[in-house]
Structures are given as C-alpha cells and as structure tokens.
Motif scaffolding. Structure first.
Motif, PDB file in Angstrom:
ATOM      1  N   ASP A 100       4.255 -19.207  -1.642  1.00 53.36           N
ATOM      2  CA  ASP A 100       5.598 -18.609  -1.596  1.00 53.36           C
ATOM      3  C   ASP A 100       5.641 -17.316  -2.433  1.00 53.36           C
ATOM      4  N   HIS A 101       4.513 -16.575  -2.443  1.00 51.26           N
ATOM      5  CA  HIS A 101       4.419 -15.444  -3.384  1.00 51.26           C
ATOM      6  C   HIS A 101       5.448 -14.354  -3.126  1.00 51.26           C
ATOM      7  N   GLN A 102       5.895 -14.193  -1.872  1.00 46.85           N
ATOM      8  CA  GLN A 102       6.884 -13.126  -1.629  1.00 46.85           C
ATOM      9  C   GLN A 102       8.207 -13.444  -2.336  1.00 46.85           C
ATOM     10  N   TYR A 103       8.556 -14.734  -2.392  1.00 50.77           N
ATOM     11  CA  TYR A 103       9.786 -15.111  -3.097  1.00 50.77           C
ATOM     12  C   TYR A 103       9.638 -14.771  -4.583  1.00 50.77           C
ATOM     13  N   PHE A 153       6.064   1.690  13.253  1.00 52.48           N
ATOM     14  CA  PHE A 153       5.353   1.945  11.995  1.00 52.48           C
ATOM     15  C   PHE A 153       5.329   3.456  11.826  1.00 52.48           C
ATOM     16  N   THR A 154       5.460   3.929  10.616  1.00 51.80           N
ATOM     17  CA  THR A 154       5.376   5.384  10.392  1.00 51.80           C
ATOM     18  C   THR A 154       4.504   5.667   9.171  1.00 51.80           C
ATOM     19  N   ASP A 155       3.848   6.822   9.197  1.00 52.21           N
ATOM     20  CA  ASP A 155       3.059   7.224   8.021  1.00 52.21           C
ATOM     21  C   ASP A 155       3.947   7.887   6.981  1.00 52.21           C
ATOM     22  N   GLY A 206       6.795  -8.034   0.456  1.00 56.59           N
ATOM     23  CA  GLY A 206       5.379  -7.736   0.238  1.00 56.59           C
ATOM     24  C   GLY A 206       5.290  -6.821  -0.976  1.00 56.59           C
ATOM     25  N   ALA A 207       4.217  -6.971  -1.762  1.00 57.09           N
ATOM     26  CA  ALA A 207       4.155  -6.308  -3.068  1.00 57.09           C
ATOM     27  C   ALA A 207       4.250  -4.789  -2.998  1.00 57.09           C
ATOM     28  N   SER A 208       3.510  -4.169  -2.092  1.00 54.36           N
ATOM     29  CA  SER A 208       3.525  -2.697  -2.071  1.00 54.36           C
ATOM     30  C   SER A 208       4.908  -2.189  -1.690  1.00 54.36           C
ATOM     31  N   THR A 209       5.501  -2.771  -0.663  1.00 58.53           N
ATOM     32  CA  THR A 209       6.843  -2.346  -0.250  1.00 58.53           C
ATOM     33  C   THR A 209       7.834  -2.527  -1.393  1.00 58.53           C
ATOM     34  N   LEU A 210       7.772  -3.673  -2.059  1.00 59.16           N
ATOM     35  CA  LEU A 210       8.723  -3.972  -3.149  1.00 59.16           C
ATOM     36  C   LEU A 210       8.678  -2.902  -4.243  1.00 59.16           C
ATOM     37  N   TRP A 211       7.473  -2.532  -4.666  1.00 59.70           N
ATOM     38  CA  TRP A 211       7.375  -1.554  -5.756  1.00 59.70           C
ATOM     39  C   TRP A 211       7.657  -0.130  -5.289  1.00 59.70           C
ATOM     40  N   GLU A 212       7.411   0.139  -4.003  1.00 58.13           N
ATOM     41  CA  GLU A 212       7.786   1.464  -3.468  1.00 58.13           C
ATOM     42  C   GLU A 212       9.311   1.606  -3.453  1.00 58.13           C
ATOM     43  N   LEU A 213       9.991   0.534  -3.053  1.00 57.43           N
ATOM     44  CA  LEU A 213      11.460   0.564  -3.048  1.00 57.43           C
ATOM     45  C   LEU A 213      11.987   0.753  -4.471  1.00 57.43           C
ATOM     46  N   GLY A 264       7.619  -4.911   6.533  1.00 61.63           N
ATOM     47  CA  GLY A 264       6.237  -4.936   6.024  1.00 61.63           C
ATOM     48  C   GLY A 264       5.294  -4.369   7.066  1.00 61.63           C
ATOM     49  N   SER A 265       4.002  -4.379   6.789  1.00 60.41           N
ATOM     50  CA  SER A 265       3.071  -3.657   7.656  1.00 60.41           C
ATOM     51  C   SER A 265       3.049  -4.204   9.085  1.00 60.41           C
ATOM     52  N   GLN A 266       3.421  -5.473   9.264  1.00 61.91           N
ATOM     53  CA  GLN A 266       3.352  -6.031  10.623  1.00 61.91           C
ATOM     54  C   GLN A 266       4.727  -6.231  11.268  1.00 61.91           C
ATOM     55  N   GLU A 274      -4.588  -7.452  -8.534  1.00 67.38           N
ATOM     56  CA  GLU A 274      -3.827  -8.516  -7.869  1.00 67.38           C
ATOM     57  C   GLU A 274      -2.405  -7.985  -7.627  1.00 67.38           C
ATOM     58  N   GLN A 275      -2.026  -7.887  -6.350  1.00 66.46           N
ATOM     59  CA  GLN A 275      -0.717  -7.277  -6.050  1.00 66.46           C
ATOM     60  C   GLN A 275       0.455  -8.236  -6.246  1.00 66.46           C
ATOM     61  N   ASN A 276       0.182  -9.535  -6.092  1.00 61.25           N
ATOM     62  CA  ASN A 276       1.302 -10.480  -5.990  1.00 61.25           C
ATOM     63  C   ASN A 276       1.553 -11.266  -7.272  1.00 61.25           C
ATOM     64  N   SER A 277       2.728 -11.874  -7.306  1.00 65.55           N
ATOM     65  CA  SER A 277       3.155 -12.665  -8.462  1.00 65.55           C
ATOM     66  C   SER A 277       2.365 -13.968  -8.572  1.00 65.55           C
ATOM     67  N   GLY A 282      -7.197  -6.308   5.022  1.00 64.69           N
ATOM     68  CA  GLY A 282      -6.571  -7.283   5.919  1.00 64.69           C
ATOM     69  C   GLY A 282      -5.245  -6.729   6.392  1.00 64.69           C
ATOM     70  N   THR A 283      -4.297  -6.613   5.441  1.00 64.71           N
ATOM     71  CA  THR A 283      -2.971  -6.077   5.796  1.00 64.71           C
ATOM     72  C   THR A 283      -2.653  -4.851   4.942  1.00 64.71           C
ATOM     73  N   GLY A 284      -1.550  -4.175   5.332  1.00 62.07           N
ATOM     74  CA  GLY A 284      -1.170  -2.910   4.703  1.00 62.07           C
ATOM     75  C   GLY A 284      -0.992  -2.975   3.194  1.00 62.07           C
ATOM     76  N   GLY A 285      -0.477  -4.096   2.691  1.00 65.65           N
ATOM     77  CA  GLY A 285      -0.227  -4.211   1.248  1.00 65.65           C
ATOM     78  C   GLY A 285      -1.494  -4.032   0.432  1.00 65.65           C
ATOM     79  N   HIS A 286      -2.583  -4.728   0.829  1.00 66.03           N
ATOM     80  CA  HIS A 286      -3.867  -4.594   0.126  1.00 66.03           C
ATOM     81  C   HIS A 286      -4.450  -3.194   0.369  1.00 66.03           C
ATOM     82  N   LEU A 287      -4.343  -2.739   1.619  1.00 65.79           N
ATOM     83  CA  LEU A 287      -4.994  -1.477   1.994  1.00 65.79           C
ATOM     84  C   LEU A 287      -4.333  -0.271   1.335  1.00 65.79           C
ATOM     85  N   LYS A 288      -3.035  -0.361   1.114  1.00 69.35           N
ATOM     86  CA  LYS A 288      -2.337   0.742   0.443  1.00 69.35           C
ATOM     87  C   LYS A 288      -2.890   0.915  -0.980  1.00 69.35           C
ATOM     88  N   VAL A 289      -3.187  -0.192  -1.646  1.00 66.48           N
ATOM     89  CA  VAL A 289      -3.732  -0.110  -3.011  1.00 66.48           C
ATOM     90  C   VAL A 289      -5.177   0.403  -2.949  1.00 66.48           C
TER      91      VAL A 289
END
Ligand SMILES: CC(=O)N[C@H]1[C@@H](OP(=O)(O)OP(=O)(O)OC[C@H]2O[C@@H](n3ccc(=O)[nH]c3=O)[C@H](O)[C@@H]2O)O[C@H](CO)[C@@H](O)[C@@H]1O
Length: 343
Positions: free
Chosen positions: A278-281, A234-236, A253-260, A181-183, A125-128, A11-18
């Motif tokens: 409110d999972h991003q919070y 967007f960049t690769d 977003g979960a992937s960005t958060l853990w990459e940072l 985030g991805s979008q 499951e990526q999110n809290s 769907g979005t980059g966060g899921h697809l990155k995993v």
C-alpha cells in the motif's frame, strides 16, 4: 571519478524518471554512465536513444512479485542468468559504482554489484515502503537515499528544476488537472468524467492525462459531453501542464507526488489500491500528516468529494508545499557518491 558508473532499474516512469535525473547529473559533470534495464516495461522507451549514456543494456528480465510459483521460478532463473551477464559487463568496463533506482529491472546489476567486491552499491528508494529488491539488497549498500528514511543523507527527492521554476502559490481553483501516473488510472479517468459537467458549469477548466490504454474512451466521452478539455495520454511537458493548474487529483506515485509538491500545487491523492505494501497511500500520508495534501481512498472517490475541495483553503496548503522539498537533491546525492568514490 574512478571506474565506470552504472545506473540500473526501471519498469515504470517513477523509477525511470529518477534514473534519468542521475544520467543527466553525471553527464553535466562530464561522466557518461552505463544504463542497465530490462526489455520488459518502459526502459527501452526512456533509454534506447539516450545519448548521455555510454551504452544501454536491456536484459531479458521480468517481475518476480505477483506471479505464481512457476512464474516466480522462471523470473528468478532469468535474473540469475543475467547476473552473470552483468558481471561480464562490469569486468570489461571496470565498473566501480552501481546506482539502483529499484524495480525488477535493477535486480541483475544490483546482485552483480554485491558479488563483485570491486563495486559500491547505492540505492535510491522512491517510496515510503521499501520495494522487495531493495529490502533484500539494502544491507549491502554504501548509502540508501530516501525522502522517508530518517537516516538518509539526502532526504529531498530528485525532481527536475522546471517543476520548481514554474511553481506559484494557488489562491483559487480555476483549473483542475487529473493525473494517472505514467500508465494512467481508470478510476481517476471515470471520476473526472463524472464531475466534468459540474466543473464546466462552475467555469473550472480541465486538464486530463489519461494514460495510453484509456485515451480513446475518455476523449470520446468528453466529445459526447461537448466539453473543451485538454485531454492527452502522456506528455513530455507535464511540468507546464501542472503549472497551469490550481489543483490536482492524482495517483500518489513517488515522482509525481514530489513534482506536485515542488510545483506548490495542492492535490487530492487517490492512491493506487494494489501497490505493494500500500506504498502509494503511505507516500501521500507523509504529506497529509503535515496538512500538505488531501487523500481519498479509491473506494470513497464520489462526485461529492469535489464540493469539499472547492471549499478548502488551498492557499495555505500551496504556501506550505514550498518548504516541503529542496531544490538540489540530485546534485547533493551525486556529490555524496563522488566523494565516496574518491576514498
Ligand atoms: C502502479 C504502481 O505501482 N506505480 C508505481 C510507479 O508509478 P509511476 O510509474 O506511475 O510513477 P510516478 O507517478 O512516480 O512517476 C511518473 C512519472 O511520469 C511522468 N509523467 C507522467 C505523465 C505524463 O504525461 N508525463 C510524464 O512525464 C511524471 O511526471 C512522473 O515523473 O512507480 C512509482 C515510483 O517508484 C511508485 O511510487 C508507484 O506506486
């Protein structure tokens, strides 16, 4: 490994990155998985030309949550139809392992894995806060991997090695990166524009990822302000951009958060206010409770926030982030899956 491995979701980059992390890891071990995603969302963009998969299927599915009754019924009907399609694929290719990274794209293959008694289901499951699909299907899973669940066998998030490789302790803020985030995120874009002149006066450089939809608008505003900003949609090579920065202002977003976190980059998170439960919070709160980030609700994102950040002790935050995430998560997760497969 017995049978074929299916990786499903997106769907979005966060899921697809995993999903991509799983594909890369299996490929490294000489195993070519099948990818099952959707024609809706970014799945085709990420996996249509991916050579590391044996085959990629993009099914005609859409999200169920956030729709009216008719929309929900249509989406559910379509998922049921595609479950059948997945059962056929499983039968023909002897699928024994299904790994779901969540999102509506994962629904048909996940339900098919439950109906087909020959398969073991694994969930990342990526999110809290658990997504709707995972909430329904997790009781059928052999293992659920999550950075937020106490009983997850592996808690580290699957982040690519380059984020760790380029990590460094930040001492003072010379460059700020804005990430949507991805979008992309319009609120973060507007905030960046509102503080750009001030940052320039202070000699602070700006790197800014806008997302596709808002790129032209943001780029033109920087041109009007006559500012030399590294602005892109967007960049690769996002790990390189992160490593150049000393502070980030980002969606959580979960992937960005853990990459940072892997990059040891201190961050002010501005959670997407409409994310499910409110999972991003809560993603960001997990780090905030350990004093490893700042969090600001979108409604409170005012230019004065920058003054507080400039006074903050980013060095101890950056140092603290080093221990917040371990290096080899995807290897460890795949080890668990392969070990189970041999039983
Ligand atoms: C609005 C919404 O509901 N977003 C969800 C979506 O976010 P979203 O798709 O934005 O996901 P994330 O922030 O988790 O991940 C974005 C991914 O895209 C990559 N990237 C981003 C910009 C760029 O220029 N280049 C690049 O490669 C990032 O490095 C990251 O790996 O999935 C996440 C994971 O389930 C959730 O936590 C988010 O809440």
């Amino acid at each position: 490994m017995k049978g074929t491995v299916v990786i499903t979701g997106g769907g979005t980059g966060g899921h697809l990155k995993v999903a991509k992390a799983f594909v890369d890891e299996f490929h490294k071990r000489g195993i070519s998985p099948i990818f099952i995603g959707s024609t809706t969302g970014q799945d085709e963009q990420w996996f249509k030309n991916e050579r590391k998969v044996k085959k990629a299927f993009f099914l005609d599915t859409k999200g169920v949550v956030d729709k009216n009754l008719i929309g929900k019924s249509k989406a559910i009907f379509q998922i049921v139809k595609e479950v059948n399609h997945c059962l056929n694929i499983f039968d023909k290719t002897e699928v024994k392992t299904v790994i779901s990274v969540g999102g509506f794209s994962a629904a048909p293959a996940t339900f098919a894995s439950i109906l087909s008694f020959a398969c073991k289901l694994y969930i990342h499951e990526q999110n809290s806060k658990m997504g709707k699909l995972n909430e329904i299907t997790s009781r059928f899973a052999t293992e659920i991997f999550s950075s937020y669940l106490d009983d997850s066998k592996i808690k580290d998030y699957p982040v690519s090695s380059e984020f760790f490789d380029n990590a460094r302790v930040r001492h003072e803020i010379e460059t700020i990166i804005f990430l949507g985030g991805s979008q992309g995120a319009r609120a973060i874009n507007d905030f960046a524009l509102s503080v750009a002149l001030k940052l320039d006066e202070l000699g602070i450089k700006i790197i800014h990822q806008t997302g596709k939809a808002d790129f032209q608008r943001v780029k033109s505003k920087y041109d009007e302000l006559n500012l030399d900003v590294d602005v892109f949609d967007f960049t690769d090579d996002i790990s390189k951009k992160m490593s150049l920065a000393d502070f980030a202002i980002s969606r959580s977003g979960a992937s960005t958060l853990w990459e940072l976190a892997a990059n040891s980059l201190p961050t002010l998170f501005v959670p997407y206010p409409y994310a499910a439960k409110d999972h991003q919070y809560y993603n960001a709160k997990f780090l905030k409770d350990k004093k490893l980030c700042f969090v600001c609700r979108e409604r409170n994102l005012k230019p004065e926030v920058i003054d507080k950040i400039l006074k903050a002790d980013i060095k101890s935050m950056s140092k603290g982030l080093i221990d917040s995430i371990g290096y080899n998560a995807i290897e460890s997760i795949v080890d668990v899956i392969i070990e189970n497969n041999q039983k």
